[in-house]
Design a protein around this motif. Structure first.
Motif, short mmCIF file in Angstrom:
data_model
loop_
_atom_site.label_atom_id
_atom_site.label_comp_id
_atom_site.label_asym_id
_atom_site.label_seq_id
_atom_site.Cartn_x
_atom_site.Cartn_y
_atom_site.Cartn_z
N CYS A 45 0.45 -1.32 -0.02
CA CYS A 45 0.06 0.11 0.33
C CYS A 45 0.91 1.33 0.49
O CYS A 45 1.41 1.93 0.92
CB CYS A 45 -0.72 0.16 1.44
SG CYS A 45 -1.74 1.41 0.68
N HIS A 47 0.15 3.82 1.10
CA HIS A 47 0.07 5.04 2.23
C HIS A 47 0.77 4.27 3.80
O HIS A 47 1.46 4.69 3.64
CB HIS A 47 -0.95 4.46 2.83
CG HIS A 47 -1.20 5.60 4.41
ND1 HIS A 47 -1.67 4.78 5.23
CD2 HIS A 47 -1.43 5.91 4.50
CE1 HIS A 47 -2.41 5.53 6.31
NE2 HIS A 47 -1.84 6.87 5.75
N CYS A 65 -7.20 -1.32 0.20
CA CYS A 65 -6.04 -1.62 1.14
C CYS A 65 -6.96 -1.89 2.73
O CYS A 65 -7.75 -1.20 3.09
CB CYS A 65 -5.17 -0.49 1.97
SG CYS A 65 -4.13 -0.87 3.01
N HIS A 68 -6.28 1.27 6.26
CA HIS A 68 -7.53 2.75 6.37
C HIS A 68 -7.80 2.67 5.30
O HIS A 68 -8.24 4.72 4.77
CB HIS A 68 -6.01 3.95 6.57
CG HIS A 68 -5.29 3.11 7.62
ND1 HIS A 68 -4.05 2.72 7.25
CD2 HIS A 68 -5.42 2.95 9.08
CE1 HIS A 68 -2.61 2.52 8.43
NE2 HIS A 68 -3.71 2.61 9.15
N THR A 70 -8.00 2.53 1.95
CA THR A 70 -6.69 3.52 0.88
C THR A 70 -7.28 3.00 -0.69
O THR A 70 -7.87 1.86 -0.93
CB THR A 70 -5.26 3.85 0.85
OG1 THR A 70 -5.57 4.52 1.90
CG2 THR A 70 -4.54 3.98 -0.54
S1 FES Z 1 -1.80 1.43 4.82
FE1 FES Z 1 -2.86 0.99 3.38
S2 FES Z 1 -4.27 2.38 3.63
FE2 FES Z 1 -2.63 2.91 5.54
#
Ligand code: FES
Length: 120
Positions: A45, A47, A65, A68, A70
């Motif tokens: 991911c 993020h 994901c 969180h 994303t």
């Molecule tokens: S690690 Fe994937 S949305 Fe935060």
């Protein structure tokens, strides 16, 4: 460096809509079969580097994901939603700020014999 087609995974190992992680050289990819199409993306991911093959959800042509939420489009990796979760308390927005918004790199795929190949 030139891109080459390489075997990523046996097609028989892919269940529709269930993403999997594959390691190819130094890269970790997420591969998934969706209807008759195959997709390969960067596996971590954008993020906070959660492996998208572990619990990533395929809905409406997007990969989401589990951490969180994303969301990126499978077709071109375009960012749809950046770390919106959880909405309340607004923790999602906070962790969203921990890293800069990015699209998800995607890779070309093709079928060769029993294998899904990825151009990498
Ligand atoms: S690690 Fe994937 S949305 Fe935060």
């Amino acid at each position: 460096m030139t891109m080459q087609w390489k075997n990523a995974i046996r097609i028989s190992k892919l269940k529709p809509g269930k993403p999997k992680m594959v390691t190819m050289g130094l890269k970790t990819l997420m591969v998934v079969k969706k209807e008759d199409q195959f997709h390969a993306t960067e596996g971590l991911c954008r993020h906070m580097r959660w492996p998208l093959g572990l619990g990533g959800k395929i809905v409406d042509d997007c990969i989401t994901c589990p951490l969180h939420q994303t969301q990126h489009r499978l077709e071109d990796g375009e960012l749809v939603d950046w770390a919106p979760f959880p909405l309340f308390p607004p923790y999602g927005k906070l962790v969203g700020k921990l890293s800069r918004k990015k699209d998800l790199p995607i890779y070309e795929t093709r079928i060769e014999g029993e294998y899904l190949q990825v151009k990498i």
